[in-house]
Design a protein around this motif. Structure first.
Motif, PDB file in Angstrom:
ATOM      1  N   GLN A 253      19.348   0.542  32.202  1.00 29.51           N
ATOM      2  CA  GLN A 253      17.894   0.685  31.576  1.00 29.51           C
ATOM      3  C   GLN A 253      17.103   1.266  30.685  1.00 29.51           C
ATOM      4  OE1 GLN A 253      17.364   4.124  34.722  1.00 29.51           O
ATOM      5  NE2 GLN A 253      16.579   3.176  36.639  1.00 29.51           N
ATOM      6  N   ASP A 254      16.596   0.642  30.215  1.00 29.51           N
ATOM      7  CA  ASP A 254      15.588   0.355  29.409  1.00 29.51           C
ATOM      8  C   ASP A 254      16.525   0.611  28.109  1.00 29.51           C
ATOM      9  OD1 ASP A 254      13.443   2.592  29.862  1.00 29.51           O
ATOM     10  OD2 ASP A 254      14.588   4.235  29.769  1.00 29.51           O
ATOM     11  N   ALA A 255      16.869  -0.805  28.238  1.00 25.77           N
ATOM     12  CA  ALA A 255      17.533  -2.288  27.311  1.00 25.77           C
ATOM     13  C   ALA A 255      16.568  -2.703  27.650  1.00 25.77           C
ATOM     14  CB  ALA A 255      18.878  -1.753  27.455  1.00 25.77           C
ATOM     15  N   LYS A 256      17.491  -4.335  26.857  1.00 22.34           N
ATOM     16  CA  LYS A 256      16.608  -5.788  27.445  1.00 22.34           C
ATOM     17  C   LYS A 256      17.930  -7.063  26.482  1.00 22.34           C
ATOM     18  CE  LYS A 256      12.042  -4.445  26.890  1.00 22.34           C
ATOM     19  NZ  LYS A 256       9.739  -4.813  25.837  1.00 22.34           N
ATOM     20  N   ILE A 257      17.487  -7.430  27.619  1.00 21.96           N
ATOM     21  CA  ILE A 257      18.207  -8.516  27.356  1.00 21.96           C
ATOM     22  C   ILE A 257      17.354 -10.028  27.343  1.00 21.96           C
ATOM     23  CG2 ILE A 257      18.550  -9.653  29.662  1.00 21.96           C
ATOM     24  CD1 ILE A 257      20.851 -10.687  28.283  1.00 21.96           C
ATOM     25  N   ASN A 258      17.108 -10.509  25.707  1.00 29.23           N
ATOM     26  CA  ASN A 258      16.703 -11.650  25.444  1.00 29.23           C
ATOM     27  C   ASN A 258      17.843 -12.691  24.774  1.00 29.23           C
ATOM     28  OD1 ASN A 258      14.313 -13.241  24.176  1.00 29.23           O
ATOM     29  ND2 ASN A 258      14.303 -11.953  21.837  1.00 29.23           N
ATOM     30  N   ALA A 259      17.656 -13.606  25.528  1.00 27.42           N
ATOM     31  CA  ALA A 259      18.320 -14.628  26.118  1.00 27.42           C
ATOM     32  C   ALA A 259      18.118 -15.855  25.958  1.00 27.42           C
ATOM     33  CB  ALA A 259      19.754 -14.905  26.651  1.00 27.42           C
ATOM     34  N   GLN A 260      17.935 -16.557  25.532  1.00 24.47           N
ATOM     35  CA  GLN A 260      16.557 -17.923  25.676  1.00 24.47           C
ATOM     36  C   GLN A 260      17.288 -18.693  24.926  1.00 24.47           C
ATOM     37  OE1 GLN A 260      12.304 -17.556  25.175  1.00 24.47           O
ATOM     38  NE2 GLN A 260      12.431 -15.086  24.265  1.00 24.47           N
ATOM     39  N   GLY A 261      18.067 -19.827  26.197  1.00 21.13           N
ATOM     40  CA  GLY A 261      18.279 -21.111  25.565  1.00 21.13           C
ATOM     41  C   GLY A 261      17.358 -22.464  25.766  1.00 21.13           C
ATOM     42  N   THR A 262      17.917 -23.208  26.260  1.00 17.83           N
ATOM     43  CA  THR A 262      16.808 -24.458  26.092  1.00 17.83           C
ATOM     44  C   THR A 262      17.807 -24.975  27.248  1.00 17.83           C
ATOM     45  OG1 THR A 262      17.984 -25.703  24.303  1.00 17.83           O
ATOM     46  CG2 THR A 262      16.082 -24.057  23.660  1.00 17.83           C
ATOM     47  N   ILE A 263      16.918 -26.295  27.217  1.00 21.13           N
ATOM     48  CA  ILE A 263      17.769 -27.246  28.114  1.00 21.13           C
ATOM     49  C   ILE A 263      18.894 -28.129  27.886  1.00 21.13           C
ATOM     50  CG2 ILE A 263      16.428 -29.260  27.847  1.00 21.13           C
ATOM     51  CD1 ILE A 263      15.674 -30.169  30.113  1.00 21.13           C
ATOM     52  N   SER A 264      18.512 -28.199  26.572  1.00 14.97           N
ATOM     53  CA  SER A 264      19.797 -29.514  26.008  1.00 14.97           C
ATOM     54  C   SER A 264      21.256 -28.425  25.084  1.00 14.97           C
ATOM     55  CB  SER A 264      19.444 -29.817  24.740  1.00 14.97           C
ATOM     56  OG  SER A 264      18.688 -29.019  24.012  1.00 14.97           O
ATOM     57  N   GLU A 265      20.772 -26.904  25.000  1.00 16.50           N
ATOM     58  CA  GLU A 265      22.082 -25.951  24.354  1.00 16.50           C
ATOM     59  C   GLU A 265      21.297 -24.471  25.385  1.00 16.50           C
ATOM     60  OE1 GLU A 265      22.500 -27.151  19.954  1.00 16.50           O
ATOM     61  OE2 GLU A 265      20.622 -25.940  20.115  1.00 16.50           O
TER      62      GLU A 265
ATOM     63  N   GLY B 287      30.270 -10.841  35.496  1.00 14.25           N
ATOM     64  CA  GLY B 287      28.812 -11.772  35.894  1.00 14.25           C
ATOM     65  C   GLY B 287      28.066 -10.494  34.374  1.00 14.25           C
ATOM     66  N   ILE B 288      26.954 -10.854  34.877  1.00 14.27           N
ATOM     67  CA  ILE B 288      26.309 -10.274  34.413  1.00 14.27           C
ATOM     68  C   ILE B 288      24.859  -9.576  35.462  1.00 14.27           C
ATOM     69  CG2 ILE B 288      23.624 -10.476  33.103  1.00 14.27           C
ATOM     70  CD1 ILE B 288      24.718 -13.107  31.999  1.00 14.27           C
ATOM     71  N   THR B 289      24.686  -7.857  34.938  1.00 17.72           N
ATOM     72  CA  THR B 289      24.189  -7.127  35.891  1.00 17.72           C
ATOM     73  C   THR B 289      22.837  -6.392  34.668  1.00 17.72           C
ATOM     74  OG1 THR B 289      25.960  -6.637  37.456  1.00 17.72           O
ATOM     75  CG2 THR B 289      23.921  -4.894  37.413  1.00 17.72           C
ATOM     76  N   ILE B 290      21.834  -6.350  35.721  1.00 23.55           N
ATOM     77  CA  ILE B 290      20.663  -5.736  34.808  1.00 23.55           C
ATOM     78  C   ILE B 290      19.981  -4.795  35.505  1.00 23.55           C
ATOM     79  CG2 ILE B 290      18.154  -6.279  33.712  1.00 23.55           C
ATOM     80  CD1 ILE B 290      18.722  -8.581  33.750  1.00 23.55           C
ATOM     81  N   TYR B 291      19.653  -3.287  35.101  1.00 26.01           N
ATOM     82  CA  TYR B 291      18.946  -2.266  35.304  1.00 26.01           C
ATOM     83  C   TYR B 291      17.749  -1.966  35.214  1.00 26.01           C
ATOM     84  CZ  TYR B 291      24.122  -1.111  37.030  1.00 26.01           C
ATOM     85  OH  TYR B 291      24.921  -0.628  37.952  1.00 26.01           O
ATOM     86  N   GLY B 292      17.175  -1.932  36.609  1.00 24.64           N
ATOM     87  CA  GLY B 292      15.689  -1.657  35.525  1.00 24.64           C
ATOM     88  C   GLY B 292      15.258  -0.696  36.283  1.00 24.64           C
TER      89      GLY B 292
ATOM     90  N   GLY C 161      13.653   2.733  40.556  1.00 23.02           N
ATOM     91  CA  GLY C 161      12.343   3.752  39.615  1.00 23.02           C
ATOM     92  C   GLY C 161      11.210   4.342  39.348  1.00 23.02           C
ATOM     93  N   THR C 162      10.211   4.054  39.030  1.00 26.63           N
ATOM     94  CA  THR C 162       8.882   4.092  39.633  1.00 26.63           C
ATOM     95  C   THR C 162       7.629   3.251  38.504  1.00 26.63           C
ATOM     96  OG1 THR C 162       8.388   5.575  37.885  1.00 26.63           O
ATOM     97  CG2 THR C 162       8.636   6.448  40.424  1.00 26.63           C
ATOM     98  N   ASP C 163       8.175   2.181  37.542  1.00 33.29           N
ATOM     99  CA  ASP C 163       7.463   1.207  37.008  1.00 33.29           C
ATOM    100  C   ASP C 163       7.807  -0.100  37.482  1.00 33.29           C
ATOM    101  OD1 ASP C 163       6.261  -0.066  35.173  1.00 33.29           O
ATOM    102  OD2 ASP C 163       7.438   0.324  33.486  1.00 33.29           O
ATOM    103  N   ALA C 164       6.711  -0.363  38.412  1.00 29.40           N
ATOM    104  CA  ALA C 164       6.846  -1.992  38.916  1.00 29.40           C
ATOM    105  C   ALA C 164       6.642  -2.788  38.576  1.00 29.40           C
ATOM    106  CB  ALA C 164       5.822  -2.186  40.013  1.00 29.40           C
ATOM    107  N   ASN C 165       6.493  -2.381  37.004  1.00 34.90           N
ATOM    108  CA  ASN C 165       6.109  -3.829  35.764  1.00 34.90           C
ATOM    109  C   ASN C 165       7.481  -3.348  34.889  1.00 34.90           C
ATOM    110  OD1 ASN C 165       4.126  -4.871  37.034  1.00 34.90           O
ATOM    111  ND2 ASN C 165       2.495  -3.482  36.578  1.00 34.90           N
ATOM    112  N   SER C 166       8.080  -3.010  35.774  1.00 34.59           N
ATOM    113  CA  SER C 166       8.720  -2.614  34.026  1.00 34.59           C
ATOM    114  C   SER C 166      10.298  -4.014  33.671  1.00 34.59           C
ATOM    115  CB  SER C 166       9.844  -1.891  34.707  1.00 34.59           C
ATOM    116  OG  SER C 166      10.957  -2.199  35.405  1.00 34.59           O
ATOM    117  N   ASN C 167      10.010  -3.707  32.228  1.00 34.60           N
ATOM    118  CA  ASN C 167      10.539  -4.555  31.147  1.00 34.60           C
ATOM    119  C   ASN C 167      12.200  -5.082  30.814  1.00 34.60           C
ATOM    120  OD1 ASN C 167      10.599  -7.091  29.863  1.00 34.60           O
ATOM    121  ND2 ASN C 167       8.942  -6.729  28.766  1.00 34.60           N
ATOM    122  N   SER C 168      13.013  -5.913  31.696  1.00 31.29           N
ATOM    123  CA  SER C 168      14.596  -5.861  31.417  1.00 31.29           C
ATOM    124  C   SER C 168      14.519  -7.145  29.939  1.00 31.29           C
ATOM    125  CB  SER C 168      15.372  -5.196  32.434  1.00 31.29           C
ATOM    126  OG  SER C 168      14.758  -4.489  32.967  1.00 31.29           O
ATOM    127  N   GLY C 169      13.234  -7.670  29.969  1.00 33.58           N
ATOM    128  CA  GLY C 169      14.007  -8.530  29.193  1.00 33.58           C
ATOM    129  C   GLY C 169      13.764 -10.011  29.054  1.00 33.58           C
TER     130      GLY C 169
END
Length: 406
Positions: free
Chosen positions: A102-114, A130-135, A160-168
């Motif tokens: 919670q309150d951390a972010k992942i910014n993992a942006q690959g591409t179609i070729s990479e 695997g990958i687990t995300i907590y929001g 939590g209470t923030d419907a628009n929370s951002n985990s990345g």
């Protein structure tokens, strides 16, 4: 004690400034376990590096080849950024996973070729967690509780209470051979798990490949996802509970082969008052000779609703769901009368238009209880399969995962 630990950490970090990176043993505050924190002094991990322990400062992982060793956690207020083309080989001799807290972010942006790829050298389903995300978005767990304890072995509270929370952001990310059994040997992680993840999070062009539990599971929250592939996962291709309510989902494709239970398993943890998630364009294909995990199991239908589960599905293509032994397969299976009364009859369960082909029991919904008036449907000629871009992101060991859509 906390102040002393923080002071020791600060001194250790200062002492490491003259080195490329350093490892510090501290208590991570999660269950009291000791954790190794690997912190490159410039905040950048280069080709050949290893992720282990808890990441406590922003970290950029460059394109290259890496190792995930054990349960790696990204701490609150920390962003883990991963460049396109990064490939992670996960250690399988221990329980390994990537956990965004919670309150951390992942910014993992690959591409179609990479794409960004998480895999194992043994290529065995169930190799890792695997990958687990907590929001911090709302949930409705059993008995209407707004928080619950996770089932992934971390035993963390979520909700939590923030419907628009951002985990990345995760784009063009592929997770292979996950779903490791944990704890008592009966619980499992999924390929990708989302605990109370909020609508501010972006999930696009993701692949869950040959895990031993679900491809994707949502535990409450409000996040939506676009362009998902669930391929060869042993349990359900897609699963949700705790009143997940994502409203902007589209292009979900499941290909079940070898071993597989339901195409989709849907519940709301017994909460009749929930907001139905919406998914536009769903394709569920079950290859010939695909069997459930347990011999004789009834978990062979395409979409199952239970415990007040809801969902509004449009443009649905289903193929290959055949009876097994005495068990019958259906396009839609309603498990209990309460779900029919509170959700189906109130318009919170819809699967239309639908094209159900190469499958048994066409034209009717199935019921696990006596239903005097089973719902009927007519195959719609207007339904089209999911359309996804071809490329390296959807190719594993030379196999095009989208071949089943052709």
């Amino acid at each position: 004690m906390k102040k002393r630990v923080l002071s020791l950490c600060s001194l250790a970090l200062v002492a490491c400034l003259t080195f490329t990176s350093c490892s510090i043993d501290i208590n991570d505050g999660l269950g009291g376990e000791e954790s190794t924190v690997t912190t490159p002094t410039d905040g950048v991990l280069a080709n050949g590096g290893t992720l282990a322990g808890t990441i406590t400062k922003d970290l950029l992982i460059k394109k290259g080849n890496y190792t995930i060793d054990g349960i790696v956690k990204v701490a609150a207020n920390v962003t883990l950024t991963i460049e396109a083309g990064a490939v992670f080989n996960v250690v399988t001799t221990k329980t390994s996973s990537l956990v965004i807290l919670q309150d951390a972010k992942i910014n993992a942006q690959g591409t179609i070729s990479e794409p960004i790829v998480f895999t194992t050298s043994t290529k065995t389903p169930g190799d890792w967690g695997g990958i687990t995300i907590y929001g911090k978005a709302p949930i409705k767990a059993a008995n209407g509780n707004t928080t619950a304890q996770s089932e992934d072995g971390n035993n963390l509270s979520y909700g939590g209470t923030d419907a628009n929370s951002n985990s990345g952001v995760m784009k063009f990310v592929r997770v292979e051979y996950a779903g490791k059994k944990i704890g008592d040997g009966t619980s499992e992680t999924n390929s990708m798990t989302f605990y109370s993840v909020g609508a501010g999070t972006i999930l696009e062009n993701l692949v869950a490949y040959k895990g031993t539990d679900d491809g994707y599971e949502f535990f409450g929250g409000t996040v939506s996802a676009t362009n998902l592939i669930s391929y060869g996962n042993y349990d359900d291709s897609f699963d949700w509970q705790d009143a997940w309510s994502g409203q902007n989902n589209s292009n979900w494709f499941a290909y079940q082969t070898g071993t597989g239970n339901f195409g989709m398993e849907i519940e709301a943890s017994g909460n009749s008052d929930n907001t139905a998630p919406k998914i536009n364009t769903v394709t569920l294909i079950r290859a010939a000779n695909t069997n459930p995990e347990s011999a004789g199991s009834a978990e062979i239908s395409a979409i199952q609703f239970k415990k007040h589960g809801t969902g509004i599905f449009s443009n649905v293509y289903i193929s290959g769901y055949k009876n097994t032994g005495t068990q019958k397969a259906y396009a839609v299976l309603i498990q209990d009368a309460a779900t029919e009364t509170s959700q189906v009859l109130t318009g919170k369960v819809k699967v239309e238009p639908i094209n159900y082909v190469n499958s048994d029991n066409a034209g009717v919904w199935g019921y696990a209880y006596v239903q005097a008036n089973p719902k009927t449907f007519t195959n719609a000629a207007t339904v089209t399969k999911v359309s996804l871009p071809t490329g390296a992101w959807a190719t594993v060991d030379g196999v095009n995962l989208l071949a089943g859509l052709q």
